[in-house]
Design a protein around this motif. Structure first.
Motif, short mmCIF file in Angstrom:
data_model
loop_
_atom_site.label_atom_id
_atom_site.label_comp_id
_atom_site.label_asym_id
_atom_site.label_seq_id
_atom_site.Cartn_x
_atom_site.Cartn_y
_atom_site.Cartn_z
N ILE A 165 21.33 -43.40 -1.38
CA ILE A 165 21.86 -43.91 -2.64
C ILE A 165 20.71 -44.54 -3.42
O ILE A 165 19.91 -45.28 -2.88
N GLY A 166 20.59 -44.17 -4.69
CA GLY A 166 19.48 -44.66 -5.50
C GLY A 166 19.94 -45.10 -6.87
O GLY A 166 20.95 -44.63 -7.39
N LEU A 167 19.18 -45.99 -7.45
CA LEU A 167 19.50 -46.58 -8.74
C LEU A 167 19.68 -45.54 -9.84
O LEU A 167 20.50 -45.69 -10.72
N HIS A 169 20.72 -51.34 5.41
CA HIS A 169 19.96 -51.07 4.19
C HIS A 169 20.46 -49.71 3.70
O HIS A 169 20.69 -48.82 4.51
N GLY A 170 20.66 -49.53 2.43
CA GLY A 170 21.32 -48.33 1.91
C GLY A 170 20.53 -47.04 1.94
O GLY A 170 21.06 -45.99 1.60
N GLY A 202 39.95 -48.98 1.17
CA GLY A 202 40.23 -50.16 1.99
C GLY A 202 38.99 -50.88 2.50
O GLY A 202 39.09 -51.85 3.25
N VAL A 203 37.80 -50.42 2.10
CA VAL A 203 36.55 -51.06 2.51
C VAL A 203 35.88 -51.64 1.26
O VAL A 203 35.74 -50.96 0.25
N VAL A 204 35.46 -52.89 1.36
CA VAL A 204 34.72 -53.52 0.28
C VAL A 204 33.24 -53.19 0.46
O VAL A 204 32.68 -53.35 1.54
N LEU A 205 32.62 -52.69 -0.60
CA LEU A 205 31.20 -52.36 -0.61
C LEU A 205 30.49 -53.36 -1.52
O LEU A 205 30.87 -53.52 -2.68
N CYS A 206 29.48 -54.03 -0.97
CA CYS A 206 28.78 -55.05 -1.74
C CYS A 206 27.28 -54.88 -1.59
O CYS A 206 26.75 -54.83 -0.48
N ASN A 207 26.60 -54.77 -2.71
CA ASN A 207 25.15 -54.79 -2.77
C ASN A 207 24.76 -56.04 -3.56
O ASN A 207 25.18 -56.18 -4.71
N PRO A 208 23.97 -56.94 -2.96
CA PRO A 208 23.62 -58.16 -3.68
C PRO A 208 22.62 -57.96 -4.81
O PRO A 208 22.28 -58.90 -5.51
N GLY A 209 22.15 -56.73 -4.98
CA GLY A 209 21.15 -56.46 -6.02
C GLY A 209 19.76 -56.75 -5.49
O GLY A 209 19.49 -56.54 -4.31
N LEU A 219 27.91 -54.43 3.63
CA LEU A 219 26.88 -55.07 2.83
C LEU A 219 25.65 -54.19 2.91
O LEU A 219 25.20 -53.85 4.01
N PHE A 220 25.10 -53.79 1.77
CA PHE A 220 23.98 -52.86 1.77
C PHE A 220 23.00 -53.18 0.64
O PHE A 220 23.36 -53.75 -0.38
N GLY A 221 21.75 -52.76 0.84
CA GLY A 221 20.72 -52.91 -0.18
C GLY A 221 20.20 -51.54 -0.59
O GLY A 221 20.92 -50.56 -0.58
N HIS A 222 18.95 -51.49 -0.97
CA HIS A 222 18.17 -50.30 -1.29
C HIS A 222 18.25 -49.86 -2.75
O HIS A 222 17.23 -49.55 -3.34
#
Length: 181
Positions: free
Chosen positions: A87-89, A81-82, A130-137, A116-119
């Motif tokens: 990290i914030g919107l 979880h981010g 070289g790292v893919v960062l993905c937040n599904p929203g 993979l992260f949220g928050h």
């Protein structure tokens, strides 16, 4: 092909998770990145789909780890979880860029090619160092951006990561990235 659906920041909204699982065939794993991990597990049970999750800052008392490594073939993914990255919107662009760099470095130290992260509630799919960062929203009730999720599709030595957003009642792919394992 292995299909993993990734949710985060559902905050009590089971409806959109159910809708996505009804419309997306062949999902083999539900992964929830926190702040609603209990309802993610509940929905996965309804659909008889295996579940993995990580705890978010609002998942008080849930018996799930704060971090989880997932290996798909030769590719390591790290789920968190981010909130641990602050990290914030509503952070400014510079703070976002700084935090994304720190997150990529953290994932690389753990041997992961994908974080993979949220928050933040902000769907994103980018590559840093070289790292893919993905937040599904999020699927937060009342979100201005609308519900979103991520789909991971592994086949042979390739992984496709796709973001989906609900628009006009339908799930639409908004961006994707292919990675060779």
């Amino acid at each position: 092909m292995k299909r993993i659906i990734v949710f985060s920041d559902t905050h009590g909204n089971r409806r959109e998770m159910r809708d996505a699982l009804c419309r997306i065939a062949g999902v083999e794993l539900v992964l929830h990145l926190g702040d609603g991990v209990a309802e993610g597990e509940s929905v996965a049970r309804e659909f008889v789909i295996p579940f993995l999750g990580v705890a978010g800052n609002e998942d008080v008392g849930e018996d799930v780890p704060r971090e989880r490594a997932i290996d798909i073939g030769n590719l390591r993914l790290l789920a968190v979880h981010g909130d641990r990255f602050d990290i914030g919107l509503y952070d400014n662009r510079q703070k976002w860029d700084d935090n994304l760099g720190k997150m990529a470095g953290f994932a690389a130290l753990k041997g992961a090619r994908v974080l993979l992260f949220g928050h933040s509630h902000a769907a994103m799919l980018v590559e840093r160092g070289g790292v893919v960062l993905c937040n599904p929203g999020d699927q937060y009730p009342g979100s201005q951006a609308g519900a979103s999720f991520c789909m991971l599709e592994a086949s042979g030595d390739a992984l496709r990561i796709s973001l989906f957003r609900k628009e006009g009642g339908e799930w639409q792919e908004s961006s994707s990235l292919n990675i060779s394992t």
